[in-house]
Design a protein around this motif. Sequence first.
Motif, PDB file in Angstrom:
ATOM      1  N   ALA A 194     -33.362   4.506 -18.307  1.00 40.12           N
ATOM      2  CA  ALA A 194     -33.546   3.068 -18.078  1.00 40.12           C
ATOM      3  C   ALA A 194     -33.270   2.232 -19.331  1.00 40.12           C
ATOM      4  O   ALA A 194     -32.463   1.303 -19.305  1.00 40.12           O
ATOM      5  N   ALA A 238     -37.640   8.335 -18.544  1.00 41.45           N
ATOM      6  CA  ALA A 238     -37.403   6.917 -18.223  1.00 41.45           C
ATOM      7  C   ALA A 238     -36.736   6.176 -19.377  1.00 41.45           C
ATOM      8  O   ALA A 238     -35.888   5.308 -19.174  1.00 41.45           O
ATOM      9  N   ALA A 282     -40.013   2.695 -15.343  1.00 45.50           N
ATOM     10  CA  ALA A 282     -39.007   2.059 -16.217  1.00 45.50           C
ATOM     11  C   ALA A 282     -39.727   1.387 -17.384  1.00 45.50           C
ATOM     12  O   ALA A 282     -40.936   1.524 -17.540  1.00 45.50           O
TER      13      ALA A 282
END
Length: 184
Positions: free
Chosen positions: A121, A117, A81
């Motif tokens: 995220a 990611a 993340a």
Amino acid sequence: MASVLLLSGSPTENSRTTAVLGLVAERLRAAAHSPHVLRIRDIPPADLLGARTGEPAVAATVEAVRTADALVVGTPIYKAAYSGLLKAFLDLLPEKALAGKPVLPLATGGTLAHLLAVDYALRPVLSALRAPHVLPGFFVLDRTVHIGGTGRADLDADTERGLAAAVDAFTAVVPARASLARAS
Ligand SMILES: Cc1cc2nc3c(=O)[nH]c(=O)nc-3n(C[C@H](O)[C@H](O)[C@H](O)COP(=O)(O)O)c2cc1C
């Protein structure tokens, strides 16, 4: 000319993420924009983690977000993340802090397994802050970034080409958005 804030969410001193943002700033300047790089790591930790929004460094960084026409948000990928440092700062922003501002998300990471990611995220957080146009995230593999003695990064050719294309796609939306914001 638009004022573009480049925010680095890396906690490290010799950060690849920050160095790549430096290259993005060079390209934005060449496109006649006015870029400004800020490192969240420069905010005193007790003020950041204590959510002391009245303290000068926190207030100045929040104000830099408020006055920017557009943002580039850079982060290293940690544990699949974005960095906790970046989140600590984004949590201090007002609810609609990114309204009217196009955002280019950028990440550096060690494995292509985490290429997405940024999109799974970071993108939802930027959208929650009401960014109207979050461009496709650009992921840079850390081993393609080479930081020289001056602190300036050299990129492998493929990364350099990809980054240039990502920044050009961003600059294509920045002027229109900036003039819209000024008109409102
Ligand atoms: C604690 C830690 C966790 C990391 N986790 C990941 C990860 O989950 N996925 C990944 O692709 N890279 C991961 N990396 C590699 C970094 O994202 C990569 O080296 C990045 O370029 C570092 O950026 P910086 O130099 O700006 O700090 C991790 C690095 C550290 C130190």
